[in-house]
Every structure is written in structure tokens, then in C-alpha cells.
Design a protein around this motif. Structure first.
Motif, mmCIF file in Angstrom:
data_model
loop_
_atom_site.group_PDB
_atom_site.id
_atom_site.type_symbol
_atom_site.label_atom_id
_atom_site.label_comp_id
_atom_site.label_asym_id
_atom_site.label_seq_id
_atom_site.Cartn_x
_atom_site.Cartn_y
_atom_site.Cartn_z
ATOM 1 N N GLY A 120 42.544 36.643 1.238
ATOM 2 C CA GLY A 120 43.130 37.612 0.431
ATOM 3 C C GLY A 120 43.146 37.007 -0.350
ATOM 4 O O GLY A 120 43.820 35.752 -0.685
ATOM 5 N N ASN A 121 43.863 37.557 -0.901
ATOM 6 C CA ASN A 121 44.251 37.048 -2.924
ATOM 7 C C ASN A 121 43.541 36.230 -3.052
ATOM 8 O O ASN A 121 44.520 35.246 -4.019
ATOM 9 C CB ASN A 121 45.999 36.831 -2.034
ATOM 10 N N ASN A 122 42.198 35.766 -3.189
ATOM 11 C CA ASN A 122 41.653 34.752 -4.317
ATOM 12 C C ASN A 122 41.451 35.078 -5.503
ATOM 13 O O ASN A 122 40.553 36.058 -6.099
ATOM 14 C CB ASN A 122 40.023 34.750 -3.037
ATOM 15 N N MET A 123 42.127 34.498 -5.994
ATOM 16 C CA MET A 123 41.977 34.535 -7.715
ATOM 17 C C MET A 123 40.751 34.463 -8.025
ATOM 18 O O MET A 123 40.488 35.550 -8.859
ATOM 19 C CB MET A 123 43.201 34.198 -8.197
ATOM 20 N N MET A 124 40.173 33.125 -7.555
ATOM 21 C CA MET A 124 38.554 33.271 -8.359
ATOM 22 C C MET A 124 37.832 34.196 -8.129
ATOM 23 O O MET A 124 36.819 34.120 -8.646
ATOM 24 C CB MET A 124 38.386 31.746 -7.463
ATOM 25 N N THR A 125 37.936 34.693 -6.295
ATOM 26 C CA THR A 125 36.487 35.874 -6.292
ATOM 27 C C THR A 125 36.849 37.023 -8.055
ATOM 28 O O THR A 125 36.223 37.554 -8.376
ATOM 29 C CB THR A 125 37.090 36.377 -5.411
ATOM 30 N N GLY A 169 47.752 27.054 -5.581
ATOM 31 C CA GLY A 169 48.373 28.374 -5.225
ATOM 32 C C GLY A 169 47.264 29.291 -5.901
ATOM 33 O O GLY A 169 47.062 28.864 -7.451
ATOM 34 N N PRO A 170 47.315 30.481 -5.756
ATOM 35 C CA PRO A 170 46.615 31.380 -6.604
ATOM 36 C C PRO A 170 47.338 31.798 -8.104
ATOM 37 O O PRO A 170 46.326 32.504 -9.224
ATOM 38 C CB PRO A 170 46.469 32.676 -5.781
ATOM 39 N N GLN A 171 48.575 31.387 -7.551
ATOM 40 C CA GLN A 171 49.674 31.855 -9.038
ATOM 41 C C GLN A 171 49.198 31.080 -10.281
ATOM 42 O O GLN A 171 49.307 31.615 -11.686
ATOM 43 C CB GLN A 171 50.823 31.971 -8.799
ATOM 44 N N ARG A 172 48.557 29.783 -10.076
ATOM 45 C CA ARG A 172 48.292 29.596 -11.535
ATOM 46 C C ARG A 172 46.804 29.254 -11.299
ATOM 47 O O ARG A 172 46.794 28.745 -13.435
ATOM 48 C CB ARG A 172 48.182 27.659 -11.002
ATOM 49 N N VAL A 173 46.122 30.026 -10.976
ATOM 50 C CA VAL A 173 44.705 29.634 -12.091
ATOM 51 C C VAL A 173 44.729 31.078 -12.730
ATOM 52 O O VAL A 173 44.109 30.721 -13.739
ATOM 53 C CB VAL A 173 43.439 30.424 -10.708
ATOM 54 N N LEU A 174 44.793 32.617 -13.079
ATOM 55 C CA LEU A 174 44.358 33.047 -13.809
ATOM 56 C C LEU A 174 45.203 32.766 -14.723
ATOM 57 O O LEU A 174 44.858 32.267 -16.204
ATOM 58 C CB LEU A 174 45.259 34.295 -13.976
#
Length: 250
Positions: A17-22, A108-113
Motif C-alpha cells: 500500500g501507498n506504493n508511489m512506484m506502482t 520512503g515513498p515520499q522521496r520518489v515522486l
């Protein structure tokens, strides 16, 4: 200094869940599918390939001139989600899943986008500057465009390596992550320079790589350059969410 723990034996996963990469993968793949079927429809209606390029691709690919960018300013964003060949979308999405998931698991996902978008913008600027300043590139301007997530993927690759250079993707395989990144760099150079005979993408790759290095180096020091962006996107995406009436009882 922020302490970074390199996890060992944690499998890469795109299903959490909360997977920014997806989400980023889905956007790229959806854009490719839409363009693919649009091109088929153009062909069924008897249009030449040039018609599809002029009507559709020219609206989403990054032009190589400043004048073209001023006419289509949105392409500085759309181009980083646009792939116009099956080989490009396949190879880019494999690398994107690998490096993006690595970065997401360790930072963390907050860094990806934020890093994906920022490095894509820097890569686009470096591409346009390179097309103006490098004499051999200026001759290619009339037909040259930039497409794909290559600059952003380069940033994610360098960023993930900065965070966890010694991480092992497979516990039983004694290959540190920086070796995977090195392989990626070699494959990228071979693909763009030797196979495609295209050096114009090199400034964009350099810009993306430097952005990834600087962004994640600052994060390791405790400076999150994407914090402001994340706050804004959170407010936008939660603008119409109902506010909770629950109160915390101490």
C-alpha cells in the motif's frame, strides 16, 4: 546527520500500500497504451505516420528548441511520462521498477515522486541547453525531440545508490547494489550512443544523475528538498476529504 540503515534480505515489492512506484509505472504504461491505440486508429483511418507525429506526438514530446518549448511548455512534463516505442517502455519500466522500489524501501515513498519530477525537469533543461550550445547538436534541431523517463530513472538509480550502495538485492548473491547501477549506466550508454547513435540525450542523463546525487545526499544530511512539494500535493489530494470529528482522549 540522518541515520540510514541498509536493510538486508528485504525483497523488492510493487504490491504494498501507498506504493508511489506502482502509481508512476501505471501512469507511464497508460500513456504508452493510449498513444499506441491512437496511432492504430490513425492508421485505420488511412493517415500516414507523419500525421500522427504532427497531430499527437508533437504535443507531448519535448522539442529541441526554445521556441518550440515556448509554444508547447507542457511538454517539459509530459515528455517524462511518454514513450513511443515498445523497447523503450519495456526497458525503462524494468529499470524504473528496480531503482524506484529500492529508493522507496530505503528512503520512503515520499522521496520518489519529487525526485522523479525534479530530475525530469532538470534533464529536460539540460537537453534543451545542450541542443543550443553544442555545435554538432544544433544541426539536429529540426527533427530532434526528447522522450521517456531516462533522466528520472538515472536520478533514481544514483539516488538509491547514494542511500544504500552496499545493499544486496538477493541475499545469496554477493553483488552490492552499486554494481547494478554501474551495469545500468553501461547499458544506457550502449543503448543511446552505440545502438541508437544518439548523443543528444547525454546532457539530460547527466542532469538527472547529478540531481539524484544532490537530492539524496541532502536527504541523508537531514534536508528533505521535496518536503514542500509533498505538503502541497497532500493538501490538494485531501482537499475534499471529510474532516474527522474524532478527538484524541488522553
Amino acid at each position: 546527520m540522518m541515520h540510514i540503515e541498509e536493510k538486508k534480505g528485504t525483497p523488492l515489492s510493487l504490491g504494498e500500500g501507498n506504493n508511489m512506484m506502482t502509481k508512476i509505472l501505471l501512469v507511464n504504461i497508460t500513456v504508452f497504451i493510449l498513444l499506441f491505440f491512437t496511432e492504430i486508429i490513425y492508421g485505420i483511418e488511412g493517415n500516414k505516420p507523419e500525421r500522427f507525429i504532427n497531430d499527437v506526438l508533437s504535443q507531448v514530446l519535448l522539442p529541441s528548441t526554445i521556441h518550440g518549448l515556448l509554444q508547447h511548455p507542457w511538454t517539459i512534463v509530459t515528455s517524462m511520462f511518454t514513450h513511443n516505442s515498445f523497447w523503450m517502455i519495456t526497458s525503462n519500466m524494468i529499470w524504473l521498477a528496480c531503482f524506484g522500489t529500492m529508493l522507496q524501501q530505503h528512503a520512503g515513498p515520499q522521496r520518489v515522486l519529487p525526485l522523479y519530477l525534479l530530475s525530469g525537469l532538470v534533464g529536460a533543461i539540460c537537453y534543451i541547453l545542450g541542443m543550443q550550445l553544442i555545435p554538432s547538436f544544433r544541426e539536429l534541431q529540426p527533427a530532434a525531440t526528447m522522450t521517456g523517463a531516462s533522466a528520472s530513472i538515472m536520478a533514481l538509480a544514483i539516488g538509491a545508490t547514494v542511500v544504500a550502495p552496499g545493499y544486496r538485492l538477493l541475499p545469496n548473491l554477493p553483488i552490492p547494489f552499486w554494481i547494478i547501477t554501474l551495469i545500468f549506466l553501461v547499458v544506457n550508454v550502449v543503448t543511446h550512443v552505440i545502438t541508437s547513435h544518439d548523443l543528444t540525450i547525454v546532457p539530460a542523463l547527466i542532469g538527472g544523475g547529478l540531481t539524484g546525487f544532490f537530492y539524496m545526499s541532502q536527504w541523508k544530511k537531514g534536508h528533505d528538498l521535496g518536503a514542500g512539494f509533498n505538503k502541497i500535493t497532500y493538501k490538494i489530494t485531501h482537499m475534499f476529504h471529510p474532516k474527522s470529528n474524532l478527538h484524541v482522549v488522553k
